[in-house]
Design a protein around this motif. Structure first.
Motif, PDB file in Angstrom:
ATOM      1  N   ASN A 399       0.839  -1.204   0.000  1.00 58.42           N
ATOM      2  CA  ASN A 399       0.000   0.000   0.000  1.00 58.42           C
ATOM      3  C   ASN A 399       0.871   1.250   0.000  1.00 58.42           C
ATOM      4  O   ASN A 399       0.593   2.211  -0.709  1.00 58.42           O
ATOM      5  N   ALA A 400       1.920   1.228   0.828  1.00 57.06           N
ATOM      6  CA  ALA A 400       2.813   2.386   0.893  1.00 57.06           C
ATOM      7  C   ALA A 400       3.549   2.543  -0.437  1.00 57.06           C
ATOM      8  O   ALA A 400       3.632   3.642  -0.981  1.00 57.06           O
ATOM      9  N   ASP A 429       5.124   5.799   6.045  1.00 53.14           N
ATOM     10  CA  ASP A 429       5.596   6.282   4.750  1.00 53.14           C
ATOM     11  C   ASP A 429       5.494   7.800   4.711  1.00 53.14           C
ATOM     12  O   ASP A 429       4.787   8.405   5.501  1.00 53.14           O
ATOM     13  N   ILE A 434      -3.598  10.222   3.907  1.00 55.46           N
ATOM     14  CA  ILE A 434      -4.972   9.815   3.600  1.00 55.46           C
ATOM     15  C   ILE A 434      -5.917  10.913   4.061  1.00 55.46           C
ATOM     16  O   ILE A 434      -5.861  11.334   5.221  1.00 55.46           O
ATOM     17  N   ILE A 442     -11.231   3.306   4.966  1.00 55.16           N
ATOM     18  CA  ILE A 442     -10.258   2.486   4.248  1.00 55.16           C
ATOM     19  C   ILE A 442     -10.201   1.046   4.740  1.00 55.16           C
ATOM     20  O   ILE A 442      -9.707   0.183   4.038  1.00 55.16           O
ATOM     21  N   PHE A 447     -13.244  -0.947  -0.227  1.00 56.77           N
ATOM     22  CA  PHE A 447     -12.962   0.476  -0.371  1.00 56.77           C
ATOM     23  C   PHE A 447     -11.571   0.649  -0.967  1.00 56.77           C
ATOM     24  O   PHE A 447     -10.580   0.192  -0.409  1.00 56.77           O
ATOM     25  N   THR A 448     -11.518   1.295  -2.086  1.00 62.36           N
ATOM     26  CA  THR A 448     -10.226   1.530  -2.716  1.00 62.36           C
ATOM     27  C   THR A 448     -10.260   2.855  -3.462  1.00 62.36           C
ATOM     28  O   THR A 448     -11.306   3.288  -3.919  1.00 62.36           O
ATOM     29  N   THR A 449      -9.119   3.506  -3.531  1.00 61.11           N
ATOM     30  CA  THR A 449      -9.027   4.724  -4.328  1.00 61.11           C
ATOM     31  C   THR A 449      -8.222   4.447  -5.588  1.00 61.11           C
ATOM     32  O   THR A 449      -7.923   5.352  -6.336  1.00 61.11           O
ATOM     33  N   LYS A 450      -7.894   3.153  -5.740  1.00 58.06           N
ATOM     34  CA  LYS A 450      -7.039   2.812  -6.886  1.00 58.06           C
ATOM     35  C   LYS A 450      -7.862   2.425  -8.096  1.00 58.06           C
ATOM     36  O   LYS A 450      -9.026   2.105  -7.981  1.00 58.06           O
ATOM     37  N   GLY A 457      -9.373  -3.157  -2.739  1.00 58.94           N
ATOM     38  CA  GLY A 457      -9.922  -2.602  -1.515  1.00 58.94           C
ATOM     39  C   GLY A 457     -10.108  -3.649  -0.434  1.00 58.94           C
ATOM     40  O   GLY A 457     -10.824  -3.436   0.542  1.00 58.94           O
ATOM     41  N   LEU A 458      -9.479  -4.794  -0.600  1.00 55.90           N
ATOM     42  CA  LEU A 458      -9.643  -5.850   0.397  1.00 55.90           C
ATOM     43  C   LEU A 458      -8.448  -5.945   1.341  1.00 55.90           C
ATOM     44  O   LEU A 458      -8.559  -6.489   2.430  1.00 55.90           O
ATOM     45  N   GLY A 459      -7.319  -5.414   0.905  1.00 53.27           N
ATOM     46  CA  GLY A 459      -6.089  -5.579   1.677  1.00 53.27           C
ATOM     47  C   GLY A 459      -6.238  -5.216   3.142  1.00 53.27           C
ATOM     48  O   GLY A 459      -5.949  -6.032   4.015  1.00 53.27           O
ATOM     49  N   LEU A 460      -6.719  -4.018   3.397  1.00 52.34           N
ATOM     50  CA  LEU A 460      -6.778  -3.567   4.782  1.00 52.34           C
ATOM     51  C   LEU A 460      -7.873  -4.277   5.566  1.00 52.34           C
ATOM     52  O   LEU A 460      -7.694  -4.563   6.750  1.00 52.34           O
ATOM     53  N   SER A 461      -8.983  -4.566   4.912  1.00 54.27           N
ATOM     54  CA  SER A 461     -10.056  -5.237   5.654  1.00 54.27           C
ATOM     55  C   SER A 461      -9.626  -6.644   6.046  1.00 54.27           C
ATOM     56  O   SER A 461      -9.872  -7.098   7.159  1.00 54.27           O
ATOM     57  N   THR A 484       1.766   8.664   6.200  1.00 58.40           N
ATOM     58  CA  THR A 484       0.838   7.784   6.899  1.00 58.40           C
ATOM     59  C   THR A 484       1.621   6.790   7.752  1.00 58.40           C
ATOM     60  O   THR A 484       2.670   6.317   7.335  1.00 58.40           O
ATOM     61  N   PHE A 486       0.784   3.197   9.714  1.00 55.81           N
ATOM     62  CA  PHE A 486      -0.113   2.140  10.149  1.00 55.81           C
ATOM     63  C   PHE A 486       0.504   1.499  11.385  1.00 55.81           C
ATOM     64  O   PHE A 486       1.696   1.175  11.398  1.00 55.81           O
TER      65      PHE A 486
HETATM   66  N1  LIG Z   1       0.013   4.126   3.090  1.00 52.61           N
HETATM   67  C1  LIG Z   1      -1.087   4.649   2.517  1.00 52.61           C
HETATM   68  N2  LIG Z   1      -1.105   5.928   2.082  1.00 52.61           N
HETATM   69  C2  LIG Z   1      -2.206   6.459   1.497  1.00 52.61           C
HETATM   70  N3  LIG Z   1      -3.360   5.788   1.303  1.00 52.61           N
HETATM   71  C3  LIG Z   1      -3.424   4.500   1.708  1.00 52.61           C
HETATM   72  C4  LIG Z   1      -2.297   3.858   2.328  1.00 52.61           C
HETATM   73  N4  LIG Z   1      -2.652   2.604   2.627  1.00 52.61           N
HETATM   74  C5  LIG Z   1      -3.928   2.450   2.218  1.00 52.61           C
HETATM   75  N5  LIG Z   1      -4.397   3.587   1.665  1.00 52.61           N
HETATM   76  C6  LIG Z   1      -5.743   3.806   1.127  1.00 52.61           C
HETATM   77  O1  LIG Z   1      -6.597   2.793   1.600  1.00 52.61           O
HETATM   78  C7  LIG Z   1      -7.275   2.172   0.530  1.00 52.61           C
HETATM   79  C8  LIG Z   1      -7.596   0.758   0.851  1.00 52.61           C
HETATM   80  O2  LIG Z   1      -6.451  -0.027   0.939  1.00 52.61           O
HETATM   81  P1  LIG Z   1      -6.562  -1.598   0.785  1.00 52.61           P
HETATM   82  O3  LIG Z   1      -7.633  -2.076   1.692  1.00 52.61           O
HETATM   83  O4  LIG Z   1      -5.220  -2.189   0.967  1.00 52.61           O
HETATM   84  O5  LIG Z   1      -7.092  -1.814  -0.679  1.00 52.61           O
HETATM   85  P2  LIG Z   1      -6.337  -1.533  -2.067  1.00 52.61           P
HETATM   86  O6  LIG Z   1      -4.871  -1.428  -1.747  1.00 52.61           O
HETATM   87  O7  LIG Z   1      -6.667  -2.723  -2.900  1.00 52.61           O
HETATM   88  O8  LIG Z   1      -6.922  -0.278  -2.603  1.00 52.61           O
HETATM   89  C9  LIG Z   1      -6.354   2.378  -0.655  1.00 52.61           C
HETATM   90  O9  LIG Z   1      -7.066   2.350  -1.865  1.00 52.61           O
HETATM   91  C10 LIG Z   1      -5.757   3.735  -0.368  1.00 52.61           C
HETATM   92  O10 LIG Z   1      -6.602   4.757  -0.798  1.00 52.61           O
END
Ligand SMILES: Nc1ncnc2c1ncn2[C@@H]1O[C@H](COP(=O)(O)OP(=O)(O)O)[C@@H](O)[C@H]1O
Ligand SMILES: [Mg+2]
Lengths: 502, 126
Positions: A399-400, A429, A434, A442, A447-450, A457-461, A484, A486
């Motif tokens: 993510n970073a 990072d 965010i 997030i 939820f994803t901004t990518k 959008g599953l990584g963090l959940s 950011t 974590f």
């Molecule tokens: N280190 C970070 N810096 C900025 N935004 C982040 C960071 N980590 C996560 N995010 C935001 O959180 C969202 C969700 O992350 P994640 O659940 O891992 O899904 P994905 O990586 O597939 O989008 C990302 O789309 C991003 O917008």
């Protein structure tokens, strides 16, 4: 080898008593429809009873009033008869006057016999008639008597029958009058009682039903929130009885099951995608040792005669080392891809984090970001699933990497938490940070901004789920424009480090 | 043959690659120098141009594409051969479009590379 820890119970869940642990389909069934039907039947029965009763009492009153009218006429007649009887005895007036009135009284009785009998009953009616006819007989005897002496002899029995006749009638009339008054009073009050009863019932039903409905709706709202946050455990509402909400709960559970299934499928595909990006790196990582081996082995055969023993030995060592290097790459890939239950083991957290950084070394290199890892010495062990924990840290690092420009920095720190018994892992990072308004979202699944192909959008959940399961937490601090962090906190075990095999 | 020996430069951050390719390519009588870092290789190239440069594409600081560009900027006639960690069409296309002579995917045998170098030297001498 590894210590396996089984049977970890979630302290948040009350494994205890009542009615939650009775399966939904085994609870007795009282539907809301039934409850409403019962209330309505109660209303109906109550109003029906009161209406029938009112009708009955009014008819009865009608009869009684009719009776009282007849009785009044009758009384007038017999009293007149007695007056004329007295006049006759005193002044020897015409006895026919008395007889005439008696005859009218008799006619009144005979004409209204049915109505009177209804009130008095046949026995009393007959007594009444018989008193009157006895009196009548005496009057006839009196009229027929030849001299005064004979008349005087009749007088006592005449008087006796006369007063009997009058007092019997008076008594009944009085009694009926009292009963009529009482009935009127009752007829006036009962509708009032009825109204109050209906009112109380209505309020009760209203309060009870709405309270139940609202409470249950609130509960279900919480369930949906919970599901939204990715908790797919079935719901067990605390209700003793089955009703429409039980059906809703069952429908919910069905949906949750489906969602869970779909979610897992998606997780699987997410994982596959993660593997896909890893594979590109791994291919590179694997081809390097393979290439080294192939070059070395080729040169070994090509130049076999010309090479010194020492050179040969060096080249053979190179082949062995490079083969082992390839083996490690494959193992890492397999570790990451490995499916399975949570396998609890005692782990060195610093090693887990270090392995994770190794898994993403190519992505990090390719993005030209700078990754540093700092581990405090003498960290306590933690209990967890090695692969899943690696997945968490790989996610955080990737993510970073995704948001960092070239020459961006990732700093990972592993140390003891200020809270005793916990270890703290921070992944920091200096990326764009965010936005505050999406910080709360997030961790939501999907939820994803990518861009579509890049983020699921599953990584963090998923990561939060993994950490939560181990009794830890994951949170973030982010300053837009600055970066950011974590923060992952995991409970340490008190087990001595000797248990570890390595 | 009495041809002038070619000067060949090998750049790969895997040191075994240089270690093995140096004797392998020197067999044809050419002169080979191996480097593990792009910077030092470019510095050496600045001193005197090489006829052929064989470079890995994915390296820590300067990647192969950048080396390709900087070398061609300095010496048009130099033949640059790109080594890729894994062959993808895009990388190949990019390298070729930027003027690379050819590319070779890991893992490869010394003889595979020798064939490419032979073709390159033919072009150089024609
Ligand atoms: N280190 C970070 N810096 C900025 N935004 C982040 C960071 N980590 C996560 N995010 C935001 O959180 C969202 C969700 O992350 P994640 O659940 O891992 O899904 P994905 O990586 O597939 O989008 C990302 O789309 C991003 O917008
Ligand atoms: Mg992610």
């Amino acid at each position: 080898m590894d210590q396996h820890i089984t049977d970890i119970k979630d302290p948040d869940i009350d494994y205890g008593s009542e009615p939650e642990n009775i399966p939904l389909h085994q609870r007795p069934s009282i539907s809301i429809r039934a409850k409403i039907a019962i209330s309505f039947s109660l209303f109906f029965i109550l109003s029906f009873t009161v209406t029938v009763w009112s009708y009955w009492i009014l008819t009865k009153l009608e009869h009684k009033i009719e009776f009282l009218e007849i009785a009044d006429n009758y009384m007038v007649e017999i009293q007149q008869a007695r007056r004329f009887e007295k006049n006759y005895l005193l002044y020897r007036t015409d006895l026919d006057d008395a007889l005439g009135h008696l005859k009218t009284a008799d006619k009144i009785l005979k004409n209204n016999s049915e109505k009177i009998e209804k009130i008095l009953g046949p026995n009393h009616f007959n007594t009444m008639v018989s008193y009157m006819s006895k009196y009548h007989d005496q009057l006839i005897l009196l009229g027929a008597a030849e001299n005064d002496a004979a008349k005087e002899a009749i007088v006592p029995s005449l008087r006796q029958f006369g007063s009997q006749m009058v007092s019997f009638a008076t008594e009944f009339v009085e009694k009926e009058r009292i009963s009529v008054t009482r009935m009127f009073l009752l007829a006036k009050r009962v509708p009032l009682y009825f109204m109050s009863a209906i009112f109380v019932l209505m309020v009760f039903v209203l309060v009870f039903l709405t309270r139940q409905l609202l409470l249950t709706l609130n509960r279900f709202m919480e369930y949906t929130k919970r599901i939204g946050e990715g908790d797919f455990s079935p719901i067990t509402p605390a209700r003793k009885y089955r009703d429409e909400f039980t059906k809703l709960a069952e429908a919910f559970n069905h949906m949750i099951k489906e969602l869970d299934h779909k979610h897992n499928v998606l997780l699987e595909s997410h994982k596959l995608r993660a593997i896909g990006t890893l594979v590109a790196g791994v291919a590179h990582e694997l081809n390097n040792p393979l290439n080294n081996t192939l070059l070395t082995a080729s040169m070994l055969t090509e130049d076999y005669e010309a090479l010194s023993d020492e050179e040969k030995r060096e080249m053979i060592d190179d082949v062995i080392n490079e083969t082992e290097r390839a083996q490690r790459v494959v193992k890492n890939l397999l570790d990451f891809a490995r499916e399975g239950e949570t396998e609890m083991a005692l782990l060195k957290i610093d090693k887990i984090v270090e392995d994770s950084t190794r898994l993403v070394v190519n992505q990090v290199r390719f993005a030209k970001v700078d990754l540093t890892l700092d581990c405090e010495p003498n960290l306590p062990l933690i209990a967890g699933d090695e692969q899943k924990l690696k997945q968490v840290f790989v996610n955080l690092i990737l993510n970073a990497v995704d948001v960092l420009p070239p020459r961006g920095k990732i700093r990972i720190n592993v140390k003891k938490d200020k809270v005793p018994g916990y270890v703290l892992i921070t992944v920091e990072d200096n990326g764009p940070g965010i936005d505050e308004h999406i910080q709360g979202r997030i961790f939501e699944p999907f939820f994803t901004t990518k861009r579509r192909a890049k983020g699921t959008g599953l990584g963090l959940s998923v990561s939060r789920g993994i950490i939560k399961k181990l009794g830890g937490y994951i949170k973030l601090k982010s300053v837009p424009g600055k970066g950011t962090v974590f923060i992952v906190s995991l409970p340490a075990t008190d087990s001595p480090s000797e248990i570890m095999s390595k | 043959m009495n041809e002038q020996p070619l000067k060949i430069m090998v750049i790969d951050d895997e040191n075994i690659v240089g270690k093995r390719l140096k004797p392998a390519l020197e067999k044809t009588g050419d002169i080979v120098e191996a480097f593990e870092e792009g910077e030092t290789a470019l510095a050496r190239f600045a001193q005197e141009p090489f006829d052929i440069v064989v470079t890995d594409i994915r390296m820590e600081k300067i990647d192969g594409i950048e080396i390709l560009e900087r070398i061609l900027a300095k010496s048009q006639r130099t033949k640059v051969i790109i080594i890729t960690g894994y062959a993808t069409v895009e990388i190949a296309r990019e390298a070729l479009s930027k003027g690379a002579f050819d590319f070779i995917a890991k893992p490869f045998k010394p003889s595979d590379l020798r064939q490419i170098i032979e073709r390159a030297s033919k072009e150089l001498r024609s």
